[in-house]
Design a protein around this motif. Structure first.
Motif, PDB file in Angstrom:
ATOM      1  N   ALA A  15       0.734  -1.198  -0.200  1.00  0.00           N
ATOM      2  CA  ALA A  15      -0.094   0.054   0.006  1.00  0.00           C
ATOM      3  C   ALA A  15       0.835   1.213  -0.147  1.00  0.00           C
ATOM      4  CB  ALA A  15      -0.902  -0.057   1.118  1.00  0.00           C
ATOM      5  N   ARG A  16       0.140   2.174  -0.327  1.00  0.00           N
ATOM      6  CA  ARG A  16       0.781   3.736  -0.323  1.00  0.00           C
ATOM      7  C   ARG A  16      -0.096   4.648   0.590  1.00  0.00           C
ATOM      8  NH1 ARG A  16       0.393   5.617  -5.725  1.00  0.00           N
ATOM      9  NH2 ARG A  16      -1.213   4.315  -5.928  1.00  0.00           N
ATOM     10  N   ALA A  17       0.638   5.763   0.946  1.00  0.00           N
ATOM     11  CA  ALA A  17      -0.193   6.554   1.697  1.00  0.00           C
ATOM     12  C   ALA A  17      -0.193   8.015   1.088  1.00  0.00           C
ATOM     13  CB  ALA A  17       0.762   6.847   3.067  1.00  0.00           C
ATOM     14  N   ALA A  18      -1.226   8.651   1.063  1.00  0.00           N
ATOM     15  CA  ALA A  18      -1.181   9.983   0.711  1.00  0.00           C
ATOM     16  C   ALA A  18      -1.629  10.714   1.829  1.00  0.00           C
ATOM     17  CB  ALA A  18      -2.400  10.185  -0.561  1.00  0.00           C
ATOM     18  N   VAL A  19      -0.662  11.857   1.887  1.00  0.00           N
ATOM     19  CA  VAL A  19      -0.794  12.938   2.999  1.00  0.00           C
ATOM     20  C   VAL A  19      -0.915  14.243   2.334  1.00  0.00           C
ATOM     21  CG1 VAL A  19       0.129  14.030   4.845  1.00  0.00           C
ATOM     22  CG2 VAL A  19       0.655  11.426   4.540  1.00  0.00           C
ATOM     23  N   THR A  20      -1.904  14.865   2.611  1.00  0.00           N
ATOM     24  CA  THR A  20      -2.169  16.366   2.223  1.00  0.00           C
ATOM     25  C   THR A  20      -2.105  17.138   3.616  1.00  0.00           C
ATOM     26  OG1 THR A  20      -3.523  15.585   0.605  1.00  0.00           O
ATOM     27  CG2 THR A  20      -3.776  18.103   1.407  1.00  0.00           C
ATOM     28  N   TRP A  21      -0.946  18.140   3.737  1.00  0.00           N
ATOM     29  CA  TRP A  21      -0.710  18.825   4.758  1.00  0.00           C
ATOM     30  C   TRP A  21      -0.982  20.357   4.413  1.00  0.00           C
ATOM     31  CZ3 TRP A  21       3.173  22.389   4.228  1.00  0.00           C
ATOM     32  CH2 TRP A  21       4.167  22.068   3.322  1.00  0.00           C
ATOM     33  N   ARG A  22      -1.031  21.168   5.513  1.00  0.00           N
ATOM     34  CA  ARG A  22      -1.010  22.893   5.196  1.00  0.00           C
ATOM     35  C   ARG A  22      -0.725  23.455   6.720  1.00  0.00           C
ATOM     36  NH1 ARG A  22      -5.388  25.492   7.428  1.00  0.00           N
ATOM     37  NH2 ARG A  22      -5.521  27.485   6.947  1.00  0.00           N
ATOM     38  N   ASN A  23       0.329  24.250   6.337  1.00  0.00           N
ATOM     39  CA  ASN A  23       0.754  24.995   7.512  1.00  0.00           C
ATOM     40  C   ASN A  23      -0.182  26.167   7.712  1.00  0.00           C
ATOM     41  OD1 ASN A  23       2.266  27.330   8.873  1.00  0.00           O
ATOM     42  ND2 ASN A  23       4.346  26.356   8.284  1.00  0.00           N
ATOM     43  N   GLU A  24      -0.612  26.233   8.870  1.00  0.00           N
ATOM     44  CA  GLU A  24      -1.802  27.138   9.220  1.00  0.00           C
ATOM     45  C   GLU A  24      -1.527  28.587   9.375  1.00  0.00           C
ATOM     46  OE1 GLU A  24      -4.094  25.595  12.583  1.00  0.00           O
ATOM     47  OE2 GLU A  24      -4.713  23.667  11.526  1.00  0.00           O
ATOM     48  N   GLN A  25      -0.182  28.795   9.629  1.00  0.00           N
ATOM     49  CA  GLN A  25       0.366  30.317   9.620  1.00  0.00           C
ATOM     50  C   GLN A  25       0.614  30.721   8.379  1.00  0.00           C
ATOM     51  OE1 GLN A  25       1.277  27.773  11.960  1.00  0.00           O
ATOM     52  NE2 GLN A  25      -0.125  29.106  13.337  1.00  0.00           N
ATOM     53  N   THR A  26       1.187  29.907   7.355  1.00  0.00           N
ATOM     54  CA  THR A  26       1.399  30.471   6.177  1.00  0.00           C
ATOM     55  C   THR A  26       0.671  30.082   4.940  1.00  0.00           C
ATOM     56  OG1 THR A  26       3.037  28.625   5.433  1.00  0.00           O
ATOM     57  CG2 THR A  26       3.961  30.229   6.620  1.00  0.00           C
ATOM     58  N   ASN A  27      -0.281  29.326   5.263  1.00  0.00           N
ATOM     59  CA  ASN A  27      -1.319  28.759   4.213  1.00  0.00           C
ATOM     60  C   ASN A  27      -0.484  27.947   2.994  1.00  0.00           C
ATOM     61  OD1 ASN A  27      -3.890  29.122   5.154  1.00  0.00           O
ATOM     62  ND2 ASN A  27      -3.871  31.233   4.306  1.00  0.00           N
ATOM     63  N   ARG A  28       0.741  27.687   3.391  1.00  0.00           N
ATOM     64  CA  ARG A  28       1.314  26.759   2.444  1.00  0.00           C
ATOM     65  C   ARG A  28       0.824  25.319   2.529  1.00  0.00           C
ATOM     66  NH1 ARG A  28       6.236  23.619   1.422  1.00  0.00           N
ATOM     67  NH2 ARG A  28       6.780  23.746  -0.530  1.00  0.00           N
ATOM     68  N   THR A  29       0.504  24.554   1.193  1.00  0.00           N
ATOM     69  CA  THR A  29       0.108  23.278   1.192  1.00  0.00           C
ATOM     70  C   THR A  29       0.513  22.528   0.489  1.00  0.00           C
ATOM     71  OG1 THR A  29      -2.084  22.181   1.381  1.00  0.00           O
ATOM     72  CG2 THR A  29      -1.914  23.790  -0.329  1.00  0.00           C
ATOM     73  N   ASP A  30       0.733  21.139   0.534  1.00  0.00           N
ATOM     74  CA  ASP A  30       1.228  20.278  -0.445  1.00  0.00           C
ATOM     75  C   ASP A  30       0.769  18.942  -0.166  1.00  0.00           C
ATOM     76  OD1 ASP A  30       2.649  19.460  -2.594  1.00  0.00           O
ATOM     77  OD2 ASP A  30       4.585  20.112  -1.854  1.00  0.00           O
ATOM     78  N   ASP A  31       1.158  17.883  -1.079  1.00  0.00           N
ATOM     79  CA  ASP A  31       0.695  16.542  -1.024  1.00  0.00           C
ATOM     80  C   ASP A  31       2.139  15.681  -0.993  1.00  0.00           C
ATOM     81  OD1 ASP A  31      -2.079  16.846  -1.323  1.00  0.00           O
ATOM     82  OD2 ASP A  31      -1.646  17.571  -3.439  1.00  0.00           O
ATOM     83  N   ALA A  32       1.992  14.456  -0.595  1.00  0.00           N
ATOM     84  CA  ALA A  32       3.047  13.659  -0.586  1.00  0.00           C
ATOM     85  C   ALA A  32       2.473  12.170  -0.596  1.00  0.00           C
ATOM     86  CB  ALA A  32       4.210  13.602   0.745  1.00  0.00           C
ATOM     87  N   VAL A  33       2.804  11.303  -1.492  1.00  0.00           N
ATOM     88  CA  VAL A  33       2.562  10.001  -1.664  1.00  0.00           C
ATOM     89  C   VAL A  33       3.657   9.358  -1.579  1.00  0.00           C
ATOM     90  CG1 VAL A  33       1.543   8.426  -3.225  1.00  0.00           C
ATOM     91  CG2 VAL A  33       0.580  10.498  -3.262  1.00  0.00           C
ATOM     92  N   PHE A  34       3.523   7.955  -0.658  1.00  0.00           N
ATOM     93  CA  PHE A  34       4.934   7.182  -0.663  1.00  0.00           C
ATOM     94  C   PHE A  34       4.390   6.096   0.100  1.00  0.00           C
ATOM     95  CE2 PHE A  34       3.835   9.882   3.007  1.00  0.00           C
ATOM     96  CZ  PHE A  34       3.640   9.302   4.232  1.00  0.00           C
ATOM     97  N   PRO A  35       5.239   4.890  -0.131  1.00  0.00           N
ATOM     98  CA  PRO A  35       5.011   3.372   0.378  1.00  0.00           C
ATOM     99  C   PRO A  35       4.726   3.518   1.792  1.00  0.00           C
ATOM    100  CG  PRO A  35       7.109   3.601  -0.893  1.00  0.00           C
ATOM    101  CD  PRO A  35       6.629   5.089  -0.663  1.00  0.00           C
TER     102      PRO A  35
END
Length: 157
Positions: free
Chosen positions: A92-112
């Motif tokens: 399986a792989r994991a998909a993580v979506t994250w957001r820095n609440e102070q800067t509003n920067r957001t991104d995704d990461a997919v990894f085993p």
């Protein structure tokens, strides 16, 4: 009985300044954690099921772990039940979506999720400093794992 006492204007100003400094220190965001330190992650874990040709073959619960790496960067890892990496989440792989609440920067990461029967170290992500909120989803190989309840939570970096 109330006792009153006169204090000088200078003493009163120093008291107000001291209270303001303590209040500012308590309300400030935590400092960037030292490299190699595990970060406290508050979360609802990812929960799901796995399937095979005969139907539902099992279930899983998986938490996100975060470790401080370089300043403003965290290594993300998914920690499923101990036996899941030798069985239903091995590919399986994991998909993580994250957001820095102070800067509003957001991104995704997919990894085993797993490697060689154990949780795999995930990627280092440049989150910046502050409270990082996230959502996790487990992605099974050829639709063999399904997230029923996405993981969600936050940590400070």
């Amino acid at each position: 009985m109330i006792v009153t006492r006169r204090i000088s204007r200078a003493a009163a100003c120093m008291t107000v300044v001291g209270i303001a400094a303590v209040t500012a220190a308590l309300s400030a965001a935590p400092a960037d954690a030292a490299p190699g330190r595990s970060l406290r992650v508050e979360q609802v874990p990812n929960v799901g099921i796995t399937v095979n040709d005969n139907g539902i073959s099992g279930g899983f619960v998986a938490n996100l772990a975060a470790t401080a790496t370089t300043p403003g960067t965290a290594r993300l890892t998914i920690l499923p039940w101990e036996t899941a990496c030798r069985g239903n989440l091995a590919n399986a792989r994991a998909a993580v979506t994250w957001r820095n609440e102070q800067t509003n920067r957001t991104d995704d990461a997919v990894f085993p999720v797993c490697r060689n029967g154990k949780p795999a170290p995930g990627p280092d992500v440049a989150t910046g400093v502050g409270r990082i909120s996230f959502t996790t989803t487990i992605i099974g190989r050829t639709d063999q794992a399904f997230t029923v309840v996405p993981g969600t939570g936050w940590f400070y970096r």
